[in-house]
Design a protein around this motif. Structure first.
Motif, mmCIF file in Angstrom:
data_model
loop_
_atom_site.group_PDB
_atom_site.id
_atom_site.type_symbol
_atom_site.label_atom_id
_atom_site.label_comp_id
_atom_site.label_asym_id
_atom_site.label_seq_id
_atom_site.Cartn_x
_atom_site.Cartn_y
_atom_site.Cartn_z
ATOM 1 N N LYS A 97 -13.858 2.263 -3.502
ATOM 2 C CA LYS A 97 -13.019 2.140 -4.704
ATOM 3 C C LYS A 97 -11.593 1.737 -4.323
ATOM 4 C CE LYS A 97 -10.699 5.375 -7.662
ATOM 5 N NZ LYS A 97 -10.634 6.743 -8.123
ATOM 6 N N VAL A 98 -11.052 2.382 -3.319
ATOM 7 C CA VAL A 98 -9.685 2.113 -2.877
ATOM 8 C C VAL A 98 -9.577 0.699 -2.303
ATOM 9 C CG1 VAL A 98 -7.997 2.787 -1.126
ATOM 10 C CG2 VAL A 98 -9.091 4.524 -2.540
ATOM 11 N N LEU A 99 -10.551 0.288 -1.515
ATOM 12 C CA LEU A 99 -10.507 -1.059 -0.939
ATOM 13 C C LEU A 99 -10.561 -2.128 -2.028
ATOM 14 C CD1 LEU A 99 -12.766 -0.495 2.178
ATOM 15 C CD2 LEU A 99 -10.322 -1.031 2.186
ATOM 16 N N ARG A 100 -11.357 -1.901 -3.057
ATOM 17 C CA ARG A 100 -11.432 -2.866 -4.164
ATOM 18 C C ARG A 100 -10.102 -2.958 -4.916
ATOM 19 N NH1 ARG A 100 -16.723 -0.397 -4.786
ATOM 20 N NH2 ARG A 100 -18.206 -1.803 -3.781
ATOM 21 N N ALA A 101 -9.300 -1.901 -4.877
ATOM 22 C CA ALA A 101 -8.000 -1.882 -5.554
ATOM 23 C C ALA A 101 -6.884 -2.475 -4.691
ATOM 24 C CB ALA A 101 -7.638 -0.443 -5.940
ATOM 25 N N LEU A 102 -7.179 -2.821 -3.449
ATOM 26 C CA LEU A 102 -6.138 -3.294 -2.533
ATOM 27 C C LEU A 102 -5.314 -4.462 -3.080
ATOM 28 C CD1 LEU A 102 -4.611 -3.260 0.146
ATOM 29 C CD2 LEU A 102 -6.476 -4.609 1.132
ATOM 30 N N PRO A 103 -5.904 -5.510 -3.669
ATOM 31 C CA PRO A 103 -5.056 -6.614 -4.142
ATOM 32 C C PRO A 103 -3.961 -6.154 -5.114
ATOM 33 C CG PRO A 103 -7.348 -7.283 -4.147
ATOM 34 C CD PRO A 103 -7.324 -5.800 -3.861
ATOM 35 N N GLU A 104 -4.300 -5.260 -6.006
ATOM 36 C CA GLU A 104 -3.327 -4.742 -6.978
ATOM 37 C C GLU A 104 -2.194 -3.991 -6.283
ATOM 38 O OE1 GLU A 104 -3.259 -1.043 -10.129
ATOM 39 O OE2 GLU A 104 -5.156 -2.049 -9.741
#
Length: 149
Positions: A136-143
């Motif tokens: 979940k955290v990795l998927r949020a990285l761009p933001e």
């Protein structure tokens, strides 16, 4: 035996191009993750993040930009690891940090804790990690990476 505190950090080490560092657990070969670790008594979460980065990778968090994402994940502690906590403790609160480094760099693993490391694109890393909270955290990285600039 001194029990672990059920409060931890997860530190996503990444580059401006969103390459992330993953490390493979020694106690569970095939389980890849970002830097993680429990808070020690008397430490701030920032101090925990700096310590865990140094212990698990040999990197100095002060050499990059360490950012508290103000994100928490609560999860059930895996049964095989509960003996590390006080009796009756079954849940952990994980606090998320990002550490931006200029480019992928070699790291020095603690052989007791990790077997290998790899730098890869954040989306591929999200598919490789074993933990739902890490994915979940990795998927949020761009933001979060955009917000840190």
């Amino acid at each position: 035996m001194k029990f672990k505190i059920p409060v931890s950090v997860l530190v996503v080490i990444h580059t401006p191009d969103l390459e992330v560092l993953l490390i493979e657990r020694a106690d569970r070969p095939g389980f890849w993750q970002s830097v993680t670790g429990s808070q020690d008594e008397g430490e701030t979460l920032h101090q925990t993040a700096v310590r865990e980065v140094a212990e698990e990778t040999g990197l100095d968090a002060q050499a990059g930009v360490l950012t508290d994402w103000n994100m928490q994940n609560e999860f059930e502690i895996y049964r095989e690891w509960r003996w590390r906590y006080a009796p009756g403790v079954a849940r952990n609160t994980e606090h998320v940090f990002g550490l931006c480094v200029p480019k992928p760099v070699p790291v020095r693993l603690s052989p007791r804790e990790h077997l290998a490391y790899a730098w890869m694109p954040y989306d591929r890393a999200a598919e490789k990690v074993f933990s739902w909270s890490n994915a979940k955290v990795l998927r949020a990285l761009p933001e979060f990476a955009r917000a840190a600039v």
